[in-house]
Design a protein around this motif. Sequence first.
Motif, PDB file in Angstrom:
ATOM      1  N   ILE A 126       5.083  -6.379   5.784  1.00 41.84           N
ATOM      2  CA  ILE A 126       5.769  -6.346   4.488  1.00 41.84           C
ATOM      3  C   ILE A 126       6.590  -5.072   4.409  1.00 41.84           C
ATOM      4  O   ILE A 126       6.132  -3.977   4.696  1.00 41.84           O
ATOM      5  CB  ILE A 126       4.741  -6.390   3.325  1.00 41.84           C
ATOM      6  N   ARG A 127       7.860  -5.249   4.019  1.00 38.25           N
ATOM      7  CA  ARG A 127       8.768  -4.129   3.871  1.00 38.25           C
ATOM      8  C   ARG A 127       9.257  -4.114   2.424  1.00 38.25           C
ATOM      9  O   ARG A 127       9.634  -5.140   1.870  1.00 38.25           O
ATOM     10  CB  ARG A 127       9.998  -4.268   4.777  1.00 38.25           C
ATOM     11  N   VAL A 128       9.283  -2.960   1.812  1.00 37.02           N
ATOM     12  CA  VAL A 128       9.750  -2.809   0.440  1.00 37.02           C
ATOM     13  C   VAL A 128      11.117  -2.142   0.511  1.00 37.02           C
ATOM     14  O   VAL A 128      11.268  -1.056   1.084  1.00 37.02           O
ATOM     15  CB  VAL A 128       8.772  -1.980  -0.404  1.00 37.02           C
TER      16      VAL A 128
END
Length: 131
Positions: A126-128
Motif C-alpha cells: 500500500i502506497r499513500v
Amino acid sequence: MDPGEIDMQNRDPSSINAHVQVGFEDVIAEPDGVHSPQCVWKLAHTCFTCARDISYTLLALCYGVPYAFFWGCEFAYLSFLHIWVITPCISMYMVWLKSIKIIYGACVRTCCDPCFEACGRCFSDIRVTKA
C-alpha cells in the motif's frame, strides 16, 4: 572517629530533622507595626526557651530510652524481614517471571507471529500519495 563512637556535637549529621524548627524566632514573630514592649518580648523569649529546654529534657529522660529501644527493635525487625523474607521472595518471583516470560514469548511467537507476518505482507504494497 571510631565507627562505634557517637558524635556528641553534631547529633543530626544527616539532617533528617532539619524541618523541626524549635527556636523562638522560628515560632513566634511580630510583624512590622505591631510590637510588644521590649521587656515583654525578652521575657517571652526567656519563658519560651526555658519551657522548651526543661520540657524536652524531661520528655527525653522519661521516654528517650524506651523509644530508642522500641525503634531499635522495629528497625531490627524490618532488617530481618528484608533479609530473610522480602529479598528471597523477590528473587523467587524473578525466577518465576523469567520462566513465564519464556513460555509467554513462545506462545506469542507461535500464535501471533504468523498472523502479524501475513498482515504485514498484505499491507506492505500500500502506497499513500497526495491527491
